[in-house]
Scaffold this active site. Structure first.
Site, PDB file in Angstrom:
ATOM      1  N   ARG A 141      -5.615 -20.668 -43.323  1.00 14.99           N
ATOM      2  CA  ARG A 141      -4.366 -21.168 -42.620  1.00 14.99           C
ATOM      3  C   ARG A 141      -5.470 -22.684 -42.426  1.00 14.99           C
ATOM      4  O   ARG A 141      -6.867 -22.429 -41.881  1.00 14.99           O
ATOM      5  CB  ARG A 141      -3.940 -21.102 -41.493  1.00 14.99           C
ATOM      6  N   SER A 188      10.949 -11.836 -40.620  1.00 15.15           N
ATOM      7  CA  SER A 188      11.118 -12.769 -39.497  1.00 15.15           C
ATOM      8  C   SER A 188      11.414 -14.345 -40.368  1.00 15.15           C
ATOM      9  O   SER A 188      12.459 -14.145 -40.941  1.00 15.15           O
ATOM     10  CB  SER A 188       9.526 -13.211 -38.756  1.00 15.15           C
ATOM     11  N   ARG A 219      -8.338 -19.639 -40.418  1.00 13.17           N
ATOM     12  CA  ARG A 219      -8.178 -19.127 -39.601  1.00 13.17           C
ATOM     13  C   ARG A 219      -7.684 -18.096 -40.909  1.00 13.17           C
ATOM     14  O   ARG A 219      -6.685 -18.878 -41.645  1.00 13.17           O
ATOM     15  CB  ARG A 219      -7.863 -18.572 -38.522  1.00 13.17           C
ATOM     16  N   PRO A 220      -7.721 -16.954 -41.018  1.00 13.48           N
ATOM     17  CA  PRO A 220      -7.047 -15.841 -42.070  1.00 13.48           C
ATOM     18  C   PRO A 220      -5.713 -15.722 -41.487  1.00 13.48           C
ATOM     19  O   PRO A 220      -5.654 -15.577 -40.445  1.00 13.48           O
ATOM     20  CB  PRO A 220      -8.192 -15.081 -42.353  1.00 13.48           C
ATOM     21  N   ASN A 253       4.246 -22.607 -32.977  1.00 16.21           N
ATOM     22  CA  ASN A 253       5.269 -21.984 -33.531  1.00 16.21           C
ATOM     23  C   ASN A 253       6.487 -21.932 -32.940  1.00 16.21           C
ATOM     24  O   ASN A 253       8.020 -21.464 -33.209  1.00 16.21           O
ATOM     25  CB  ASN A 253       4.931 -21.785 -34.833  1.00 16.21           C
TER      26      ASN A 253
END
Ligand code: 16G
Ligand code: MG
Length: 588
Positions: A551, A100, A542-543, A426
């Site tokens: 993040r 991606s 958060r991981p 996003n």
């Protein structure tokens, strides 16, 4: 059980695709991702697993009917006979090779389940187990999965394979094909395609053609035919102009947009930039634009021109423009969600049908978008003058749900509505329609022809940048809006995302759709006390599910305050969750 094939698979693995890395690798939010040079054995093994998954799954027409809406183009077919042909067959599984938005040297793999969804959760653990087996254990793990999942090895297996434009992708695709073939699965190699195209092909195949034709031509023609029809119906475009500057991220999105463009004739003018001669995702593409909050390199800065950017496998879409004062404006997934939901809501209202429409977001959704949905998007209007039970019953807010990051969570939640609109900020998202919506009786359906036609412009299987772009264009044209008109709906709160490198990202554990963290102890209290110091402050950590980092997200009233809040939170993470290297700097 005849397990000779597993011994053969083990031998081929050892000989051609030996396990290079002794580090644990995990099937994360979007499959496995790593540096491409260590992935051959992982992808060979995913070829093996895809065959087992295909043998394990049967497709039932009833299941399919409730999870995916039909293409009106093929609906006229006699479904009973079409479906009868494949009911007893094993389901087709998809295998996509892509990383991606990651840099070009990375790559990855993910499997697509029969209805075009992400791989089922329990099989993610099987994928992790298979990928981490030693070369000599491989045949035993295959046999064990076969036994515990009750797989009948004599059944046929079918796997569709696709890949992005990375230099490593043909080699890795070959590894997958080796895996599929050694277990006697039937592979169909689509070559370079976008991730959503592969999801589409799998769904078409498993619905016996009911969702469309599983070919590139079938995909382009399904999207473009209805788009041209819908745009042709609108005679008063207002401020809308059919011109787009398209950032292809130097990836597959550019290649496929060129093909789609041909099918769209002159219904829209698309100029393609970053069409593949530069480095993939480098200073371009949707992730770069979202995280850096600036225009990509390679797209001309024409004042107020409507620009579109997609990521490296074209499953994310964002709009942006630079105004006459050269100020950059981003219209992200939240904007797309609210634009589309608002329009669908109007169509539902006009049709007078009782359909419930809901929106699904993640913690990354801008606070202003959530307020906008709560305060502006509702069916009916509420005035004190008419406030009584009867009028209150006509007034319905659009429900908004918040779920953890990752398309599978959003998609799953969206299935609860007749019309479920889901988008991550996003740019990853789509709209899904329940059976109630897609199989409206024809007289009612006539009243909602436009709604019905819109269904055909949307790739419901997964977020699809190309199809989402057509959807946005339909709505903008129907509204008569240019990009500035669209932006006026609400003003985004300034926001900032940061990454913190830690020894082990599992030190962070979250709850409440990732909005609160349970671990390490005390971190949430620290975040709460920092947030309380800022007007309109909000922050969470958060991981990452795709990189070895934590993040940080922050919002506040001004950009300077937001940057400060984000940096302070990042510093706390670094201090309390095992940060590596220099602590994050505080902006001066
Ligand atoms: C993957 C997810 C995307 C999510 C992102 C988060 C899919 C198909 N893709 O790209 O939805 O936003 O991961 O990445 O599920 P992160 O965990 O590194 O923040
Ligand atoms: Mg992507």
């Amino acid at each position: 059980m005849n397990t000779t094939v597993f011994a053969e698979a083990g031998n081929l693995g050892l000989e051609k695709f030996p396990r290079k890395d002794s580090e644990l690798i995990q099937y994360g939010t979007a499959g496995f991702r790593a540096k491409s040079d260590i992935l051959d054995y992982v992808i060979f093994r995913m070829g093996l697993l895809a065959v087992l998954r295909s043998k394990a799954k049967k497709v039932h027409p009833t299941e399919i009917r409730t999870s995916i809406s039909s293409s009106s183009a093929v609906e006229q077919l006699n479904m009973t006979s079409v479906l009868a042909n494949y009911v007893t067959e094993a389901a087709t599984i998809g295998l996509m090779i892509t990383a991606s938005h990651n840099p070009e040297p990375d790559n990855g793999v993910k499997l697509v389940d029969p209805h075009g969804e992400m791989l089922e959760h329990t099989w993610e653990s099987l994928a992790t187990r298979l990928a981490n087996a030693t070369d000599s254990e491989l045949k035993y793990v295959l046999a064990d999965i076969t036994k515990t999942e009750g797989i009948d090895l004599s059944k046929p297996a079918s796997v569709f394979v696709g890949r992005d434009t990375r230099a490593s992708s043909p080699r890795l695709s070959d590894a997958a094909l080796n895996g599929i073939e050694i277990l006697k699965g039937e592979a169909k190699d689509y070559g370079v395609v976008t991730t959503p195209m592969l999801h589409f092909f799998v769904t078409c195949q498993n619905t016996g053609g009911r969702y469309g034709t599983p070919t590139e031509e079938g995909y382009f023609s399904k999207l473009s035919t209805t788009f041209k029809k819908l745009q042709g119906e609108q005679t008063t475009p207002g401020n809308y102009t059919p011109n787009i500057l398209f950032d292809g991220a130097n990836g597959v999105g550019a290649i496929k947009m060129k093909q789609l463009k041909k099918c769209l004739d002159n219904s829209i003018n698309i100029e393609i930039f970053n069409e593949g001669s530069g480095e993939l995702n480098h200073k371009c593409g949707a992730d770069y634009v979202k995280v850096q909050q600036c225009a990509p390199d390679g797209v001309p800065l024409l004042a107020n021109a409507r620009c579109v950017t997609v990521d490296g496998d074209a499953d994310r879409l964002l709009y942006f423009y630079t105004d006459e004062s050269n100020v950059f404006h981003l219209l992200d997934g939240d904007r797309i969600a609210t634009l589309v939901a608002g329009y669908l809501m109007d169509l539902v209202k006009e049709s007078k049908l009782k359909l419930n429409l809901g929106l699904v977001q993640t913690a990354y959704a801008n606070g202003s978008s959530t307020d906008y949905i709560a305060n502006t998007l509702h069916i009916g209007c509420k005035t004190p003058l008419y406030s009584n039970d009867y009028y209150d019953s006509l007034f319905q807010k659009v429900p908004v749900a918040c779920v953890p990051t990752g398309v599978k969570h959003l998609h799953h939640k969206a299935l609860e509505f007749d019309i479920g609109v889901y988008f991550e900020a996003n740019g990853h998202g789509t709209v899904i329609f329940s059976q109630t919506t897609s199989s409206l009786p024809s007289d009612q359906r006539a009243a909602v022809t436009r709604l019905a036609d819109l269904i055909d412009v949307i790739n419901e299987t997964v977020g699809d940048a190309l199809s989402d772009m057509l959807l946005v264009e339909v709505v903008l044209r129907a509204r008569g809006w240019n990009i500035q008109d669209w932006r006026k709906a609400y003003t985004d709160l300034p926001n900032r995302q940061l990454k913190v490198v830690v020894k082990d990202r599992r030190a962070i554990e979250t709850t409440d759709a990732e909005r609160k963290c349970d671990k390490p102890p005390g971190l949430q209290d620290t975040i709460d006390s920092l947030v309380a110091k800022f007007k309109n402050g909000r922050a969470f950590v958060r991981p990452s599910g795709t990189e070895d980092i934590v993040r940080v997200y922050a919002e506040a009233d001004t950009q300077a305050n937001t940057d400060l809040l984000a940096a302070l939170v990042a510093q706390s993470v670094h201090k309390m969750a095992g940060g590596i290297g220099e602590p994050p700097a505080i902006p001066q």
